[in-house]
Design an enzyme around this catalytic site. Sequence first.
Site, PDB file in Angstrom:
ATOM      1  N   ASN A  51     -13.930   1.157   0.666  1.00 30.71           N
ATOM      2  CA  ASN A  51     -13.132   2.371   0.758  1.00 30.71           C
ATOM      3  C   ASN A  51     -12.847   2.933  -0.632  1.00 30.71           C
ATOM      4  O   ASN A  51     -12.148   2.287  -1.429  1.00 30.71           O
ATOM      5  CB  ASN A  51     -11.802   2.076   1.449  1.00 30.71           C
ATOM      6  CG  ASN A  51     -10.857   3.278   1.422  1.00 30.71           C
ATOM      7  OD1 ASN A  51     -11.062   4.250   2.150  1.00 30.71           O
ATOM      8  ND2 ASN A  51      -9.845   3.238   0.566  1.00 30.71           N
ATOM      9  N   GLU A  52     -13.453   4.078  -0.933  1.00 29.16           N
ATOM     10  CA  GLU A  52     -13.115   4.896  -2.113  1.00 29.16           C
ATOM     11  C   GLU A  52     -13.447   4.277  -3.461  1.00 29.16           C
ATOM     12  O   GLU A  52     -12.980   4.767  -4.487  1.00 29.16           O
ATOM     13  CB  GLU A  52     -11.629   5.314  -2.076  1.00 29.16           C
ATOM     14  CG  GLU A  52     -11.314   6.195  -0.881  1.00 29.16           C
ATOM     15  CD  GLU A  52      -9.878   6.708  -0.827  1.00 29.16           C
ATOM     16  OE1 GLU A  52      -9.047   6.222  -1.605  1.00 29.16           O
ATOM     17  OE2 GLU A  52      -9.598   7.590   0.001  1.00 29.16           O
ATOM     18  N   GLU A  61     -11.419  11.026   6.273  1.00 28.82           N
ATOM     19  CA  GLU A  61      -9.985  10.809   6.026  1.00 28.82           C
ATOM     20  C   GLU A  61      -9.340  12.131   5.651  1.00 28.82           C
ATOM     21  O   GLU A  61      -9.858  12.851   4.796  1.00 28.82           O
ATOM     22  CB  GLU A  61      -9.758   9.862   4.832  1.00 28.82           C
ATOM     23  CG  GLU A  61      -9.693   8.416   5.172  1.00 28.82           C
ATOM     24  CD  GLU A  61      -9.177   7.580   4.003  1.00 28.82           C
ATOM     25  OE1 GLU A  61      -8.347   8.090   3.217  1.00 28.82           O
ATOM     26  OE2 GLU A  61      -9.624   6.443   3.887  1.00 28.82           O
ATOM     27  N   TRP A  85       0.860  -1.194   0.000  1.00 29.02           N
ATOM     28  CA  TRP A  85       0.000   0.000   0.000  1.00 29.02           C
ATOM     29  C   TRP A  85       0.884   1.226   0.000  1.00 29.02           C
ATOM     30  O   TRP A  85       2.116   1.081  -0.026  1.00 29.02           O
ATOM     31  CB  TRP A  85      -0.937  -0.027   1.218  1.00 29.02           C
ATOM     32  CG  TRP A  85      -2.256   0.605   0.895  1.00 29.02           C
ATOM     33  CD1 TRP A  85      -2.638   1.870   1.190  1.00 29.02           C
ATOM     34  CD2 TRP A  85      -3.323  -0.008   0.178  1.00 29.02           C
ATOM     35  NE1 TRP A  85      -3.907   2.082   0.692  1.00 29.02           N
ATOM     36  CE2 TRP A  85      -4.350   0.954   0.066  1.00 29.02           C
ATOM     37  CE3 TRP A  85      -3.532  -1.259  -0.397  1.00 29.02           C
ATOM     38  CZ2 TRP A  85      -5.555   0.714  -0.587  1.00 29.02           C
ATOM     39  CZ3 TRP A  85      -4.730  -1.517  -1.041  1.00 29.02           C
ATOM     40  CH2 TRP A  85      -5.726  -0.532  -1.133  1.00 29.02           C
ATOM     41  N   ASP A  86       0.282   2.409   0.038  1.00 31.72           N
ATOM     42  CA  ASP A  86       1.163   3.581  -0.034  1.00 31.72           C
ATOM     43  C   ASP A  86       1.821   3.893   1.311  1.00 31.72           C
ATOM     44  O   ASP A  86       2.576   4.854   1.430  1.00 31.72           O
ATOM     45  CB  ASP A  86       0.473   4.817  -0.647  1.00 31.72           C
ATOM     46  CG  ASP A  86      -0.725   5.305   0.121  1.00 31.72           C
ATOM     47  OD1 ASP A  86      -1.071   4.698   1.149  1.00 31.72           O
ATOM     48  OD2 ASP A  86      -1.341   6.303  -0.307  1.00 31.72           O
ATOM     49  N   TRP A  87       1.578   3.067   2.313  1.00 33.88           N
ATOM     50  CA  TRP A  87       2.287   3.141   3.590  1.00 33.88           C
ATOM     51  C   TRP A  87       2.787   1.765   4.029  1.00 33.88           C
ATOM     52  O   TRP A  87       3.273   1.618   5.153  1.00 33.88           O
ATOM     53  CB  TRP A  87       1.388   3.709   4.697  1.00 33.88           C
ATOM     54  CG  TRP A  87      -0.033   3.254   4.555  1.00 33.88           C
ATOM     55  CD1 TRP A  87      -1.069   3.987   4.046  1.00 33.88           C
ATOM     56  CD2 TRP A  87      -0.571   1.947   4.845  1.00 33.88           C
ATOM     57  NE1 TRP A  87      -2.227   3.219   4.011  1.00 33.88           N
ATOM     58  CE2 TRP A  87      -1.947   1.969   4.498  1.00 33.88           C
ATOM     59  CE3 TRP A  87      -0.047   0.767   5.361  1.00 33.88           C
ATOM     60  CZ2 TRP A  87      -2.786   0.859   4.654  1.00 33.88           C
ATOM     61  CZ3 TRP A  87      -0.875  -0.342   5.503  1.00 33.88           C
ATOM     62  CH2 TRP A  87      -2.225  -0.288   5.158  1.00 33.88           C
TER      63      TRP A  87
HETATM   64  C1  BMA Z   1      -6.708   7.084   1.236  1.00 32.02           C
HETATM   65  C2  BMA Z   1      -6.830   5.832   2.056  1.00 32.02           C
HETATM   66  C3  BMA Z   1      -5.698   4.927   1.843  1.00 32.02           C
HETATM   67  C4  BMA Z   1      -4.414   5.666   1.668  1.00 32.02           C
HETATM   68  C5  BMA Z   1      -4.523   7.062   2.183  1.00 32.02           C
HETATM   69  C6  BMA Z   1      -3.274   7.860   2.021  1.00 32.02           C
HETATM   70  O1  BMA Z   1      -6.800   6.889  -0.096  1.00 32.02           O
HETATM   71  O2  BMA Z   1      -8.070   5.242   1.863  1.00 32.02           O
HETATM   72  O3  BMA Z   1      -5.953   4.139   0.715  1.00 32.02           O
HETATM   73  O4  BMA Z   1      -3.401   4.988   2.276  1.00 32.02           O
HETATM   74  O5  BMA Z   1      -5.538   7.720   1.518  1.00 32.02           O
HETATM   75  O6  BMA Z   1      -2.925   8.009   0.678  1.00 32.02           O
END
Ligand code: BMA
Length: 774
Positions: A456-457, A554, A190-192
């Site tokens: 999610n998204e 978020e 993932w991005d983290w």
């Molecule tokens: C959103 C989250 C994650 C991601 C975060 C930071 O898109 O739902 O998917 O890690 O932002 O980019």
Amino acid sequence: MRLHLILLLALCSTGSTAAALSYSLRGNWSICNGNGSLELPGAVPGCVHSALFQQGLIQDSYYRFNDLNYRWISLDNWTYSKEFKFPFEISKWQKVNLILEGVDTISKILFNEVTIGETDNMFNRYSFDITNVVRDVNSIELRFQSAVLYAAQQSKAHTRYPVPPDCPPLVQKGECHVNFVRKEQCSFSWDWGPSFPTQGIWKDVRIEAYNICHLNYFTFSPIYDKSAQEWNLEIEATFDVVSSKPVGGQVIVAIPKLQTQQMYNIELQPGKRIVELFLNISKNITVETWWPHGHGNQTGYNMTILFELDGGLNIEKSAKVYFRTVELIEEPIKGSPGLSFYFKINGFPIFLKGSNWIPADSFQDRVTSELLRLLLQSVVDANMNTLRVWGGGIYEQDEFYELCDELGIMVWQDFMFACALYPTDQGFLDSVRAEVAYQIKRLKSHPSIIIWSGNNENEEALMMNWYHINFTDRPIYIKDYVTLYVKNIRELVLAGDKSRPFITSSPTNGAETVAEGWVSQNPNSNYFGDVHFYDYISDCWNWKVFPKARFASEYGYQSWPSFSTLEKVSSTEDWSFSSKFSLHRQHHEGGNKQMLYQAGLHFKLPKSTDPLRTFKDTIYLTQVMQAQCVKTETEFYRRSRSEIVDQQGHTMGALYWQLSDIWQAPSWASLADHELLSPTNYHFLSSLKEAVGLCKAQITAIISQQGDIFVFDLETSAVAPFVWLDVGSIPGRFSDNGFLMTEKTRTILFYPWEPTSQSELEQSFHVTSLTDIY
Ligand code: BMA
């Protein structure tokens, strides 16, 4: 062996024969790889990575570049096996089942060399009938297929049209087609987070043997009847009746503290049966409701259910029942178009303040009770009241939700789909349906869960065209979207759980999304539902850049973890901001540059002649930047609760991204320490890089011990912004950190998470403030 033998549910009152027994298969198993060149013992629950590590065959998977070095582990096809003696006399049992609470993920299961079933979903619970194959001495084998290879095969077989994204961005160094396998989505990177697509038996496994009938599960929902102004409890129990004749008897449900006891007559026909009971709590009895942290107590009541069935079969269960109502309010707002989006708990509007929860580790067998308790205790200590269990991870273990119930943490629960489109062929849907039905049953009795959310998204991904789908093809994907989240998941939620709301996605426009046919033109609207907001370019000290939305579920900024954290997984040549290691651990394109850019807007960037000092100062500065940005943005959302400006406002939730990290790398995580005793705040009149008169602060600390707590008496020679206290790798929590020190002395408490001493703390203690860089 005796330790493994648990008398499970019932004993015949008349004699010595148990009516149900359970035999655990936890513990040592054998693991071998595809071509048999590696054979090792491994723990269940557990995974191949952990077994290899425990045997000393691999290093710490999080060390340096090991995520890439150990890619071979998840590309291999491993087998878990075990031999054991059946501890009961086989002929005495009418039914014997193998129960697997969690298998990760694709496997074929052989019992005494007979294939008894397959698994394809790590979120499902599996039960296989082994009555006809069980013997005195048994062998069990789970032949896994690499989830990475399986996902690739499934995607290839989906020939009619692509289901994007194929692969994660290159910077994530991950695996492809995760949307084709029902597995923790972030385990492919993932991005983290790193890519560690684990294999193994990650939850409990056991054998259950029974006669007459067996209680498979029971669940309950407290429902408030508004018109009668009283509480009722809907109880559901599922039985497997193996007797050839109907089984009759009585059920007695009791909640002693509420002076409530009720008896029911039941008759169970052979086969799988569901018993539904309705318990009324007299309105003359005061029921104390469950409240979120900061709003009241988390009162719960002990309940027992006793099934007294024919043949002297008694089955007794107990549980804690919490009473609360939750409503999602979407109604017109004066002076603003659109609809509100907020939660009422027990009839009171509550602002949701908190964070987003991701899996605590890539290897779930390392997520201990202590770790969960520490993280969740930190949440309430920081005055949060909500966590969103994000859809790219896992449905958390039971203990997570039990702790949230106990601590008063509200949970926004996503179903596990994130940042992708998903296939809807029948096999996939069947697997998802079993997963969803099971998770609803498992989780619905928890008062902490206040909402289900489909994904999610994914609505945003579809409607903002993240994957560059031709406009003419979009209807195919919308159809799939509606099939998955509306016609399957939503229907299962509505049928299985009436005690909390459901939304299809996050972000979504709620009622407006429904009105637009389940996908909105702009799911991130400020006038409806929730938003996700990220902006790394604009100046975060300027609150005008933030959306005055109804609910921010978020938002956030990256920072680097402390040097003491990184030190454990890196070596000397890695300790610079532009090292190969620093670039490798950054999974968000341009992330390191963005952090420096944002920090540079208000702070002087470190440029010591000592490269290690510069690295440490840079890390520190990214944390200061992140803290300031998240503070400004959070305060903006809190302020926006009570105002409508330019037709926007009435914000009722702020959940920053993200609470904690999965590994030691730059991310959006920030475990805050704040114990806000009274509302204090500060306002800088200029950027700190322009501040005049800041001089180097000499900060000293005298450390003393008071019981289990350590007292840090600090003294500074000058005003010190962003004082950061660090005790290296000693785990624990400061009562405050990263603070502005305008007074000469200040006392901070340190709560260690493991036993430590004054001298250990003195040796590891290090303090930094912004004046060290200037
Ligand atoms: C959103 C989250 C994650 C991601 C975060 C930071 O898109 O739902 O998917 O890690 O932002 O980019």
